[in-house]
Design an enzyme around this catalytic site. Structure first.
Site, PDB file in Angstrom:
ATOM      1  N   ARG A 164       0.832  -1.224   0.000  1.00 11.48           N
ATOM      2  CA  ARG A 164       0.000   0.000   0.000  1.00 11.48           C
ATOM      3  C   ARG A 164       0.864   1.272   0.000  1.00 11.48           C
ATOM      4  NH1 ARG A 164      -3.135  -3.529  -0.741  1.00 11.48           N
ATOM      5  NH2 ARG A 164      -5.299  -3.626  -0.065  1.00 11.48           N
ATOM      6  N   SER A 248     -10.678  -0.401   3.101  1.00 15.02           N
ATOM      7  CA  SER A 248      -9.904  -0.544   4.345  1.00 15.02           C
ATOM      8  C   SER A 248      -9.480   0.832   4.829  1.00 15.02           C
ATOM      9  CB  SER A 248      -8.641  -1.372   4.101  1.00 15.02           C
ATOM     10  OG  SER A 248      -8.969  -2.658   3.673  1.00 15.02           O
ATOM     11  N   GLU A 345      -4.930   4.228   6.105  1.00 12.30           N
ATOM     12  CA  GLU A 345      -4.678   4.057   4.682  1.00 12.30           C
ATOM     13  C   GLU A 345      -5.329   5.194   3.880  1.00 12.30           C
ATOM     14  OE1 GLU A 345      -6.687   1.372   1.793  1.00 12.30           O
ATOM     15  OE2 GLU A 345      -5.214  -0.068   2.484  1.00 12.30           O
TER      16      GLU A 345
HETATM   17  N1  EPU Z   1     -10.669 -10.901  10.287  1.00 12.96           N
HETATM   18  C1  EPU Z   1     -11.211 -10.926  11.552  1.00 12.96           C
HETATM   19  N2  EPU Z   1     -12.520 -10.531  11.713  1.00 12.96           N
HETATM   20  C2  EPU Z   1     -13.281 -10.149  10.655  1.00 12.96           C
HETATM   21  C3  EPU Z   1     -12.733 -10.122   9.365  1.00 12.96           C
HETATM   22  C4  EPU Z   1     -11.408 -10.508   9.188  1.00 12.96           C
HETATM   23  O1  EPU Z   1     -10.564 -11.283  12.517  1.00 12.96           O
HETATM   24  O2  EPU Z   1     -14.451  -9.809  10.883  1.00 12.96           O
HETATM   25  C5  EPU Z   1      -9.262 -11.330  10.116  1.00 12.96           C
HETATM   26  C6  EPU Z   1      -9.163 -12.794   9.761  1.00 12.96           C
HETATM   27  O3  EPU Z   1      -8.057 -13.335  10.444  1.00 12.96           O
HETATM   28  C7  EPU Z   1      -8.896 -12.768   8.273  1.00 12.96           C
HETATM   29  C8  EPU Z   1      -8.045 -11.542   8.173  1.00 12.96           C
HETATM   30  O4  EPU Z   1      -8.632 -10.597   9.088  1.00 12.96           O
HETATM   31  O5  EPU Z   1      -8.210 -13.909   7.841  1.00 12.96           O
HETATM   32  C9  EPU Z   1      -7.933 -10.955   6.801  1.00 12.96           C
HETATM   33  O6  EPU Z   1      -9.205 -10.549   6.326  1.00 12.96           O
HETATM   34  P1  EPU Z   1      -9.457 -10.314   4.760  1.00 12.96           P
HETATM   35  O7  EPU Z   1      -9.043 -11.513   3.962  1.00 12.96           O
HETATM   36  O8  EPU Z   1     -10.857  -9.820   4.611  1.00 12.96           O
HETATM   37  O9  EPU Z   1      -8.428  -9.217   4.327  1.00 12.96           O
HETATM   38  P2  EPU Z   1      -7.840  -7.910   5.039  1.00 12.96           P
HETATM   39  O10 EPU Z   1      -6.419  -8.171   5.386  1.00 12.96           O
HETATM   40  O11 EPU Z   1      -8.733  -7.438   6.125  1.00 12.96           O
HETATM   41  C10 EPU Z   1      -6.894  -6.958   2.803  1.00 12.96           C
HETATM   42  C11 EPU Z   1      -6.900  -5.641   2.085  1.00 12.96           C
HETATM   43  C12 EPU Z   1      -8.214  -5.459   1.336  1.00 12.96           C
HETATM   44  C13 EPU Z   1      -8.378  -6.614   0.362  1.00 12.96           C
HETATM   45  C14 EPU Z   1      -8.373  -7.928   1.177  1.00 12.96           C
HETATM   46  C15 EPU Z   1      -8.496  -9.176   0.307  1.00 12.96           C
HETATM   47  C16 EPU Z   1      -5.485  -4.119   3.350  1.00 12.96           C
HETATM   48  C17 EPU Z   1      -5.442  -2.948   4.268  1.00 12.96           C
HETATM   49  N3  EPU Z   1      -6.711  -4.543   3.025  1.00 12.96           N
HETATM   50  O12 EPU Z   1      -7.889  -6.879   3.815  1.00 12.96           O
HETATM   51  O13 EPU Z   1      -8.097  -4.259   0.585  1.00 12.96           O
HETATM   52  O14 EPU Z   1      -9.579  -6.510  -0.376  1.00 12.96           O
HETATM   53  O15 EPU Z   1      -7.126  -8.026   1.904  1.00 12.96           O
HETATM   54  O16 EPU Z   1      -7.289  -9.458  -0.311  1.00 12.96           O
HETATM   55  O17 EPU Z   1      -4.445  -4.635   2.945  1.00 12.96           O
HETATM   56  C18 EPU Z   1      -8.516  -1.909   0.704  1.00 12.96           C
HETATM   57  O18 EPU Z   1      -7.277  -1.756   0.743  1.00 12.96           O
HETATM   58  O19 EPU Z   1      -9.298  -0.913   0.709  1.00 12.96           O
HETATM   59  C19 EPU Z   1      -9.059  -3.257   0.697  1.00 12.96           C
HETATM   60  C20 EPU Z   1     -10.370  -3.497   0.798  1.00 12.96           C
END
Ligand code: EPU
Length: 349
Positions: A164, A248, A345
């Site tokens: 990012r 995010s 972000e």
């Molecule tokens: N999780 C929880 N509780 C929840 C949801 C998620 O504990 O209610 C934890 C779980 O451990 C899960 C982990 O968070 O495995 C990761 O969740 P997710 O796969 O939804 O991805 P993220 O890391 O929260 C990132 C990007 C998103 C992107 C997703 C999918 C960043 C800041 N965000 O989110 O990007 O869509 O991966 O690859 O890196 C954005 O940048 O605006 C964005 C939406």
């Protein structure tokens, strides 16, 4: 070009706050952007260049001039090594461009389906999702210097992409405007594609594998991958037309192995993803925020999304200040509980 005064920005950014720009102008072509820059020295007020407005939070009216870049155009050339080089104007809508590539069978961007915003904004924060970051597909970025109006094409290496992050958030911040991005996509339909030895698709992200399995698809075509990503995003992330948000709100923190080990002693379930370079480890901010009890929290119209706690939501008439206060409270509680400082972000104005 029209210079308008006192223009509402509500429909021009995805958080949907009722804020005003003192002046507003839309640049519909590259040459209109360049014309505006030639007047730059005469504009003695703050300037904000806006794309799709999907990564901004306005906490007040903008007292300067907002320039919306909406130049459109896509051109492509096939290379003789199984690729296609696609040059895209900054104002093209990101997801329409992804659809355009998927329709032609050009692979590389399908995992980045349904991300809001414009093509010109994609390199700035190196957008990423479902195991792909846009840096892997960017060939070069054409920019223009805001002060000298000189154009320059940056190679992928010159963009200094990180998680990012890019040169556009660091040394070139506020100094250049992105005019055009060239992507290097794979074209599995070309006879020379076989010579690349490259897999056509990236399917290693667990959520994506589960979704394809639930669709009973064992050997996905490019359109299936886009469909799977769209299904996950629609389920987990709020539609900006229903509730304002900027995706995010925080970055996932990247920590050192020693810090992980000491956190794991207290929080054995802490999820983590290694190999972020230099022995660092990525922790999901969503998990940290969830553990602090914020998931689904709502105070008036400012809230934390019930399915993805990384996303802060304007349920109607929240102000930018209220969202920012909520963000600060979340950061404070994560710091208290885990000793980790979350980084925003979203760009706050
Ligand atoms: N999780 C929880 N509780 C929840 C949801 C998620 O504990 O209610 C934890 C779980 O451990 C899960 C982990 O968070 O495995 C990761 O969740 P997710 O796969 O939804 O991805 P993220 O890391 O929260 C990132 C990007 C998103 C992107 C997703 C999918 C960043 C800041 N965000 O989110 O990007 O869509 O991966 O690859 O890196 C954005 O940048 O605006 C964005 C939406």
């Amino acid at each position: 070009m029209h210079l308008d005064q006192k223009v509402s920005l509500k429909a021009l950014h995805t958080f949907g706050m009722e804020v005003e720009a003192r002046y507003f102008v839309e640049a519909k072509t590259q040459s209109e952007v360049l014309t505006l820059l030639n007047y730059r020295q005469m504009i003695h007020m703050p300037i904000l260049f806006l794309g799709g407005g999907s990564n901004v939070l306005f906490t007040r009216d903008f007292s300067g001039i907002v320039i919306k870049i909406s130049a459109k155009g896509i051109s492509a050339v096939e290379t003789d090594d199984g690729h296609v080089l696609v040059s895209v104007e900054a104002g093209e809508n990101w997801d329409e461009f992804v659809q355009y590539c998927v329709n032609r069978g050009w692979s590389g961007l399908e995992n980045l389906s349904l991300i809001p915003g414009t093509v010109g904004a994609a390199p700035i924060q190196n957008i990423g999702a479902y195991g792909v970051e846009v840096k892997e597909i960017i060939e070069s970025v054409l920019v223009v210097d805001i002060n000298t109006a000189k154009q320059r094409r940056l190679t992928n290496a010159e963009c200094s992409f990180g998680y990012r992050d890019s040169v556009f958030k660091n040394t070139l911040k506020g100094k250049v405007i992105i005019l055009n991005v060239t992507f290097k996509l794979l074209n599995p339909n070309l006879p020379t594609y076989q010579l690349t030895n490259l897999p056509p698709y990236q399917l290693h992200y667990p959520d994506l594998q589960h979704e394809l399995a639930s669709m009973s698809i064992a050997a996905p075509a490019i359109a299936d991958i886009r469909e799977a990503v769209c299904r996950i995003r629609r389920r987990k992330l709020p539609d900006t037309f229903v509730a304002g948000n900027a995706g995010s709100f925080f970055k996932n923190p990247v920590i050192m192995k020693e810090q992980l080990d000491s956190l794991k002693a207290t929080f054995p379930d802490l999820p983590h993803f290694p190999n972020q370079g230099k022995g660092t480890i990525k922790i999901p901010a969503a998990w940290l925020i969830d553990q602090c009890g914020w998931k689904g929290y709502r105070n008036g119209d400012a809230g934390v999304h019930p399915n993805q706690p990384l996303v802060l939501v304007n349920y109607g008439n929240a102000t930018g200040r209220q969202i920012l206060d909520l963000a600060n409270q979340i950061m404070e509680s994560v710091k208290q509980k885990f000793g980790i400082l979350l980084e925003m972000e979203v760009n706050v104005f």
